[in-house]
Design an enzyme around this catalytic site. Sequence first.
Site, short mmCIF file in Angstrom:
data_model
loop_
_atom_site.label_atom_id
_atom_site.label_comp_id
_atom_site.label_asym_id
_atom_site.label_seq_id
_atom_site.Cartn_x
_atom_site.Cartn_y
_atom_site.Cartn_z
N LYS A 22 31.58 16.07 23.86
CA LYS A 22 32.63 15.86 22.84
C LYS A 22 34.01 16.09 23.44
CE LYS A 22 33.64 19.42 20.01
NZ LYS A 22 35.03 19.87 20.01
N ASN A 23 34.15 17.15 24.23
CA ASN A 23 35.47 17.53 24.73
C ASN A 23 35.93 16.70 25.91
OD1 ASN A 23 35.56 19.33 22.67
ND2 ASN A 23 35.20 21.15 23.92
N CYS A 125 43.50 27.43 13.36
CA CYS A 125 42.15 27.21 12.85
C CYS A 125 41.48 28.57 12.82
CB CYS A 125 41.39 26.23 13.74
SG CYS A 125 40.96 26.93 15.32
N ARG A 130 46.35 28.71 17.87
CA ARG A 130 46.27 27.45 18.60
C ARG A 130 47.64 26.75 18.76
NH1 ARG A 130 40.92 25.72 18.19
NH2 ARG A 130 41.29 24.50 20.07
N ASP A 315 33.27 28.58 24.72
CA ASP A 315 32.52 27.78 23.74
C ASP A 315 31.05 28.13 23.71
OD1 ASP A 315 34.45 24.70 24.17
OD2 ASP A 315 34.86 26.58 23.13
N ARG A 407 30.54 18.44 13.57
CA ARG A 407 31.70 18.11 14.43
C ARG A 407 31.29 18.10 15.91
NH1 ARG A 407 36.95 21.38 13.49
NH2 ARG A 407 37.44 19.88 15.13
C1 EPZ Z 1 39.85 23.01 24.40
O1 EPZ Z 1 40.72 23.41 23.37
C2 EPZ Z 1 38.51 22.70 23.74
N1 EPZ Z 1 38.67 21.62 22.78
C3 EPZ Z 1 37.99 23.96 23.04
O2 EPZ Z 1 36.71 23.66 22.49
C4 EPZ Z 1 37.84 25.06 24.09
O3 EPZ Z 1 37.39 26.24 23.46
C5 EPZ Z 1 39.18 25.30 24.78
O4 EPZ Z 1 39.66 24.07 25.37
C6 EPZ Z 1 39.09 26.35 25.88
O5 EPZ Z 1 38.15 25.95 26.83
C7 EPZ Z 1 38.72 20.34 23.22
O6 EPZ Z 1 38.64 20.08 24.41
C8 EPZ Z 1 38.86 19.28 22.18
P1 EPZ Z 1 43.41 25.55 25.39
P2 EPZ Z 1 42.30 23.57 23.67
O7 EPZ Z 1 44.66 24.77 25.26
O8 EPZ Z 1 42.74 22.55 24.64
C9 EPZ Z 1 46.47 28.94 24.22
C10 EPZ Z 1 35.06 23.55 20.85
O9 EPZ Z 1 34.43 24.44 20.26
N2 EPZ Z 1 47.45 27.84 24.21
O10 EPZ Z 1 42.76 25.64 26.74
O11 EPZ Z 1 43.00 23.65 22.38
C11 EPZ Z 1 45.46 28.80 23.07
O12 EPZ Z 1 45.96 29.40 21.90
C12 EPZ Z 1 36.54 23.72 21.07
O13 EPZ Z 1 34.55 22.49 21.31
C13 EPZ Z 1 48.81 28.16 24.07
O14 EPZ Z 1 49.18 29.33 23.96
O15 EPZ Z 1 42.32 24.99 24.36
C14 EPZ Z 1 44.25 29.52 23.61
O16 EPZ Z 1 44.41 30.91 23.36
C15 EPZ Z 1 37.08 25.00 20.45
N3 EPZ Z 1 49.73 27.15 24.07
C16 EPZ Z 1 44.31 29.27 25.11
O17 EPZ Z 1 45.65 28.84 25.39
C17 EPZ Z 1 49.35 25.84 24.20
O18 EPZ Z 1 50.24 24.96 24.21
C18 EPZ Z 1 43.38 28.17 25.58
O19 EPZ Z 1 43.65 27.02 24.80
C19 EPZ Z 1 47.98 25.54 24.33
C20 EPZ Z 1 47.05 26.55 24.33
#
Ligand code: EPZ
Length: 428
Positions: A22-23, A125, A130, A315, A407
């Site tokens: 999915k990701n 969420c 996020r 995850d 999802r």
């Molecule tokens: C991706 O989310 C995945 N989703 C998530 O999977 C996964 O848990 C996550 O990466 C971490 O591996 C998809 O790929 C669609 P991040 P993403 O940006 O990109 C902070 C699932 O269950 N952050 O790596 O949103 C954020 O708050 C989902 O399949 C900022 O501070 O994750 C988090 O604490 C859930 N500022 C950390 O970084 C930003 O601009 C990691 O987030 C972006 C993120």
Amino acid sequence: MDKIRIRGGRPLQGEIQISGAKNAALPLMAAALLTDDTLCLSNLPHLADITTMATLLAQLGVVINLNGQSTDDGHIGRVLDLRCRDIGSTRADYDLVRKMRASILVLGPLLARCGQAQVSLPGGCAIGTRPVDLHLKGLTQLGAEIDLREGYIHATAPRGLQGARIIFPTASVGATENLLMAASLARGRTELVNAEREPEIGDLARCLVAMGASIAGIGTETIVIDGVERLHGARHAIVPDRIETGTYAMAAAITHGDIELIGADPGLIGAVAEVLDRAQVRLEPTNRGVRASRKDGVIRGVDIITEPYPGFPTDLQAQIMAMMTVAEGAAMITETIFENRFMHVPELSRMGANITVHGSSAMVRGVGSLIGAPVMATDLRASVSLVLAGLVAEGDTILNRVYHLDRGYERLTEKLLACGADIERLKT
Ligand code: EPZ
């Protein structure tokens, strides 16, 4: 809202087909905005999030055709042809973005393709606030002008995008993906420093290269992109879902079963295999994927810390916690990526689990058995951890709000039924 009923106690035996990730599918679909040619994606999972992304892309002008099931590349997922001859709209509305945060991944491609975008801020969420500040800061460094008004990101690139050296203060999967796509069509060279290294990012980068992008350092924390004038179409098979692989491996282990995960790539789950090995769970590569079973009959409690790839994935944190609730000994599980990813704890506790949370760590003390109960799904991965607990609990577990599961897990009930689980979906 549908429910799922599970009667625990049956060892799962047989095989489960692992779907496309999915990701990986979500950013790959967004990449269709970068070209006026056809991008053909195969091994696509049939998930609610994929449907949401397809709906959003169609609103932006992408014509999407389902082109059957992929057979030529050894996968079983659907084949989608996506073609964006012209951008019809540059607006991603709140009602879609709030349903799926990954909608933010159209921001970079829209800016790169047509120099403007109005994308709703995703909002938080269940698992955390996020934010998307890293996405916006990076795009600003590429020359975009970003204005936040009435809950929307108003982004323009009046002079087009210009390559830059972008250093992420903290690593972000989505920000790496958004900027990778935007930089592919920027003028000059972009360096993404402290980029995430998730396999789904590598899958996106390899597809962009097939579309004509010039990208070096794929899979490393410094990715170098030399922008090109335009990108053309490509055919790309989506990488197998490593999170689904880990989830069903734990389903085999928790039920004392033995499942072959068809299509799984053992190379994507190194840290997971290491942790499971310490927990006395065997992951054995086969010529069709990976076989999962217990080693000597007992699951041992092990300590786990979630980390960016190649560390143990956040995850799979909820899922391994479910498995640890019935382990011998104790497990300290520390969540370092999201600030609120223990929503499954109170629900597991209602099934008799012994878990104590201290800040970002949860101490799980193994109990002899869990007792089935009505439980509430709160987010995608918390939901599936409750399914795992239900598979081993005595009696019936009723899982509410299963739309969370839809999802991210394709045909979960069918896949588990085929391995002997006593599980059914209750239409309500
Ligand atoms: C991706 O989310 C995945 N989703 C998530 O999977 C996964 O848990 C996550 O990466 C971490 O591996 C998809 O790929 C669609 P991040 P993403 O940006 O990109 C902070 C699932 O269950 N952050 O790596 O949103 C954020 O708050 C989902 O399949 C900022 O501070 O994750 C988090 O604490 C859930 N500022 C950390 O970084 C930003 O601009 C990691 O987030 C972006 C993120």
